[in-house]
Design an enzyme around this catalytic site. Sequence first.
Site: not given
Ligand code: PAF
Length: 286
Positions: A26, A53, A148, A28-29, A188, A153
Amino acid sequence: MEIIDQPEHLEPFFGATLVATMGALHQGHAALIHDAKSRGLPVLVTVFVNPTQFGPTEDFSRYPRTFDSDFKLAQAAGATALFVPTVEAIYPHGVAAAAAEAAAWDLPNVATAPQLEDAFRPGHFGGVCQVVARLFDLCRPSLACFGEKDFQQLRVISEMVEQCRGRWSHLRIIPCPTVRDSDGLALSSRNRYLDASQRSSALAISRALNAAAIDTVARSGGAAAEVRMRQTLAEAGLKTQYAAIRDAQTLMPITVHTTHARAVIAAMLGAVRLIDNVAISLDGDE
Ligand code: PAF
């Protein structure tokens, strides 16, 4: 923009700026990719929905996989290459072995002590550190941009890199500000799960954080600000998992030594889990 699916083809991009993602890209990316591009190196975006994860009851199987639109967004934002590895390329010994390795990962304190994401997503940071370490080893970036928005993370990955300086000696982690819709909702990939009325309720999160950010918080712990954040969330029908004012470095409760603080929230809206955070000034700050 080149698409790479085999680690053997990554060599021309060693030394690039890395933007690691799980796809469902999105704006944000896009902002992360723009920031990465402004650093003057090629930009390598990775898309990998990392099974290790996600907890057993989390949304791994229904996590949005949107390759065509991810490709378009990464290309329009200026990425040089997109690395879309298979599970076998990331975990050659299989997912079960990888999950066992993630569970035993030697995590920094900021991944286990704060009782924030670590309390509500046990095992999550083992998987994050594992996949990010694997991506760093395969892609060998000079810089890596992380948002952020996932503040714990970001801190966990920064600490992991500090602790493994021999392994990634020149790598620098770049924190990038959270991108918000004009009404304040942090972007998100999970926002797409919200219906219109839930989306409007979700605005309570940024409202609660902004109110905490406007009040200067006393170093005595910010307890009153935490109560107000919880109230704001409850009034909008959100179930608070945590709403806390923490030291921005350790993510532990603030102390006399705290120089920067952060208000952090995780809350459930129906089945959707949302997180957000903002910087907080402490009394005594300039
Ligand atoms: O933030 C994310 O999208 C994920 O946790 C990451 C850092 C790509 C690891 O899978």
